[in-house]
Design a protein around this motif. Structure first.
Motif, PDB file in Angstrom:
ATOM      1  N   ASP A 118      41.291  42.659  35.352  1.00  0.00           N
ATOM      2  CA  ASP A 118      41.622  41.731  34.444  1.00  0.00           C
ATOM      3  C   ASP A 118      42.410  40.621  34.974  1.00  0.00           C
ATOM      4  O   ASP A 118      41.496  38.953  35.094  1.00  0.00           O
ATOM      5  CB  ASP A 118      42.133  41.847  33.624  1.00  0.00           C
ATOM      6  CG  ASP A 118      41.167  43.128  32.881  1.00  0.00           C
ATOM      7  OD1 ASP A 118      39.314  43.095  32.874  1.00  0.00           O
ATOM      8  OD2 ASP A 118      40.926  43.340  31.484  1.00  0.00           O
ATOM      9  N   ASP A 130      40.452  36.547  35.809  1.00  0.00           N
ATOM     10  CA  ASP A 130      41.100  35.711  35.489  1.00  0.00           C
ATOM     11  C   ASP A 130      41.544  34.226  36.493  1.00  0.00           C
ATOM     12  O   ASP A 130      41.020  33.106  36.296  1.00  0.00           O
ATOM     13  CB  ASP A 130      42.078  35.482  34.799  1.00  0.00           C
ATOM     14  CG  ASP A 130      41.780  36.151  33.524  1.00  0.00           C
ATOM     15  OD1 ASP A 130      40.558  36.772  33.300  1.00  0.00           O
ATOM     16  OD2 ASP A 130      42.289  36.842  32.183  1.00  0.00           O
ATOM     17  N   ASN A 131      42.253  34.804  37.835  1.00  0.00           N
ATOM     18  CA  ASN A 131      42.800  33.773  38.918  1.00  0.00           C
ATOM     19  C   ASN A 131      41.417  33.608  40.050  1.00  0.00           C
ATOM     20  O   ASN A 131      41.228  32.342  40.013  1.00  0.00           O
ATOM     21  CB  ASN A 131      43.551  34.489  39.698  1.00  0.00           C
ATOM     22  CG  ASN A 131      44.145  33.595  39.832  1.00  0.00           C
ATOM     23  OD1 ASN A 131      44.946  32.716  39.967  1.00  0.00           O
ATOM     24  ND2 ASN A 131      44.393  33.896  41.549  1.00  0.00           N
ATOM     25  N   ARG A 189      50.330  39.525  33.723  1.00  0.00           N
ATOM     26  CA  ARG A 189      48.939  37.948  34.559  1.00  0.00           C
ATOM     27  C   ARG A 189      49.790  37.200  35.432  1.00  0.00           C
ATOM     28  O   ARG A 189      49.244  36.649  36.372  1.00  0.00           O
ATOM     29  CB  ARG A 189      48.790  38.120  33.296  1.00  0.00           C
ATOM     30  CG  ARG A 189      46.857  37.524  33.622  1.00  0.00           C
ATOM     31  CD  ARG A 189      46.278  37.683  32.458  1.00  0.00           C
ATOM     32  NE  ARG A 189      45.485  38.740  31.957  1.00  0.00           N
ATOM     33  CZ  ARG A 189      44.417  38.783  31.412  1.00  0.00           C
ATOM     34  NH1 ARG A 189      43.935  37.492  31.040  1.00  0.00           N
ATOM     35  NH2 ARG A 189      43.946  39.830  31.217  1.00  0.00           N
ATOM     36  N   SER A 206      33.125  40.106  35.569  1.00  0.00           N
ATOM     37  CA  SER A 206      34.062  40.652  35.368  1.00  0.00           C
ATOM     38  C   SER A 206      34.814  41.935  35.282  1.00  0.00           C
ATOM     39  O   SER A 206      33.438  42.099  36.645  1.00  0.00           O
ATOM     40  CB  SER A 206      33.637  41.558  33.059  1.00  0.00           C
ATOM     41  OG  SER A 206      32.276  41.754  33.538  1.00  0.00           O
ATOM     42  N   TYR A 262      38.428  32.655  38.552  1.00  0.00           N
ATOM     43  CA  TYR A 262      38.041  31.726  38.272  1.00  0.00           C
ATOM     44  C   TYR A 262      38.558  30.453  38.239  1.00  0.00           C
ATOM     45  O   TYR A 262      37.892  29.311  37.915  1.00  0.00           O
ATOM     46  CB  TYR A 262      37.946  32.153  36.428  1.00  0.00           C
ATOM     47  CG  TYR A 262      36.411  32.715  35.848  1.00  0.00           C
ATOM     48  CD1 TYR A 262      36.258  34.271  35.507  1.00  0.00           C
ATOM     49  CD2 TYR A 262      34.936  32.419  36.021  1.00  0.00           C
ATOM     50  CE1 TYR A 262      35.443  35.352  35.372  1.00  0.00           C
ATOM     51  CE2 TYR A 262      34.449  33.341  35.101  1.00  0.00           C
ATOM     52  CZ  TYR A 262      33.947  34.823  34.659  1.00  0.00           C
ATOM     53  OH  TYR A 262      33.509  35.435  34.366  1.00  0.00           O
ATOM     54  N   ARG A 263      39.814  30.921  37.934  1.00  0.00           N
ATOM     55  CA  ARG A 263      40.760  29.521  38.468  1.00  0.00           C
ATOM     56  C   ARG A 263      40.273  28.720  39.329  1.00  0.00           C
ATOM     57  O   ARG A 263      40.138  27.770  39.764  1.00  0.00           O
ATOM     58  CB  ARG A 263      41.499  29.756  37.908  1.00  0.00           C
ATOM     59  CG  ARG A 263      43.150  28.636  38.071  1.00  0.00           C
ATOM     60  CD  ARG A 263      44.379  29.231  37.105  1.00  0.00           C
ATOM     61  NE  ARG A 263      44.952  29.999  38.215  1.00  0.00           N
ATOM     62  CZ  ARG A 263      45.797  29.014  39.152  1.00  0.00           C
ATOM     63  NH1 ARG A 263      45.569  27.528  39.508  1.00  0.00           N
ATOM     64  NH2 ARG A 263      45.570  30.110  40.030  1.00  0.00           N
TER      65      ARG A 263
END
Ligand SMILES: [Zn+2]
Length: 320
Positions: A140, A144-145, A6, A158, A147-148
């Motif tokens: 995944d 996450d990235n 990740r 998702s 969202y950042r």
């Protein structure tokens, strides 16, 4: 492929936009305002901006498409977020009222191409086994990235991998035949879709036009081979993954030319023992200067490719 941590993914997709706390500034206008352009008979492209991910564009930097077939609609790629996927589904319903979506293809596992899958019925999502595996390994981390990078635009998103793995050379969807080519090079699995009726070829990110290619998972030699295969295809036009439509082979030539320059430049820098920072300061040739986001993409490519090239040119010699 080997699974990528990740942390590595965060680095690969880290970009100019780092202001994660400003997400709420844009919360009141989280609308993609998607528009469909008819690029061939019964074939619509939804063009994204030729930018990098920002809080302003919400990740809408990608081309997706939909095709009217006798019994319904076929969709190619779903955009960067659940919100985008839902907006795309609404645009399709507005353009072709009452026509069911029968098939959604994902060209590859990069986040701007499949994170809108939640906007569609899972039963119609399909791609190659290689893309499914890549989504399982890295989806995944990409989510996450994203969202950042784009904040609130991603709410509720998702990673959803298609359940159907394709392996046939073509399939009939709702009374229309689509040819499927299982290529690679931009990633380890790149699905190319050709509408056999109109001759429109959806290249995914094997082709870019007037926007610098991205290389986080690139195998440049394999990519060049795939570009040569695309050039052999009988077609009316290409819809690149990023940039305008291509009625000749300009997108293939431009992508190939850029990749050639990129790999020889980085190889030369590595063989001369330059540091990564020195390699990054190489001047971009004039013929690429007008490509959108070329400075950022070149710097990101140096990060992706430099260590790979160094390993190739200077193998570690074990002491006897
Ligand atoms: Zn991509």
């Amino acid at each position: 492929m080997t699974s990528v941590s990740r942390r590595t993914l965060l680095k690969l997709f880290a970009g100019a936009s780092t202001c994660a706390v400003c997400g709420n500034v844009h919360a009141n206008r989280l609308s993609y305002d998607l528009a469909a352009t008819e690029i061939a008979s019964g074939t619509w492209a939804v063009h994204g901006k030729t930018e990098y991910f920002t809080l302003e564009n919400g990740g809408n930097i990608v081309n997706v498409a939909f095709v009217e077939v006798p019994d319904g609609v076929v969709v190619i790629d779903t955009g960067p977020s659940k919100r985008y996927g839902e907006a795309l589904a609404a645009l399709i319903e507005k353009t072709l009222p009452g026509k069911p979506v029968l098939r959604v293809y994902n060209t590859h596992h990069h986040p701007d191409h499949f994170l809108g899958n939640q906007g569609f019925d899972r039963a119609v999502l399909a791609t190659s086994q290689g893309v499914i595996d890549n989504i399982a390994a890295e989806g995944d981390g990409f989510t996450d990235n994203m969202y950042r990078l784009v904040g609130d635009w991603m709410r509720g998103t998702s990673s959803v991998a298609p359940g159907k793995a394709l392996e046939a050379a073509s399939e009939d969807i709702g009374g229309r035949r689509f040819s499927l080519s299982y290529l690679n090079g931009h990633t380890s699995a790149d699905l190319v879709i050709r509408d056999d009726e109109t001759g429109v070829v959806f290249t995914g990110d094997l082709a870019f036009l007037n926007r610098a290619p991205t290389t986080p998972h690139a195998d440049i030699q394999a990519w060049q081979t795939s570009l040569a295969q695309l050039d052999q295809m009988d077609r009316e036009l290409f819809l690149p993954g990023h940039g305008k439509i291509d009625k000749s082979n300009e997108s293939l030539q431009q992508t190939s030319d850029y990749l050639d320059w990129l790999s020889s430049t980085i190889k030369q820098a590595a063989s001369r023992g330059y540091t990564m920072n020195e390699a990054m300061s190489t001047a971009i040739p004039a013929r690429f200067a007008s490509l959108d986001v070329v400075d950022q993409e070149y710097q990101r490519s140096v990060v992706h490719l430099y260590l790979q090239m160094e390993d190739e040119l200077m193998p570690i010699i074990e002491p006897k």
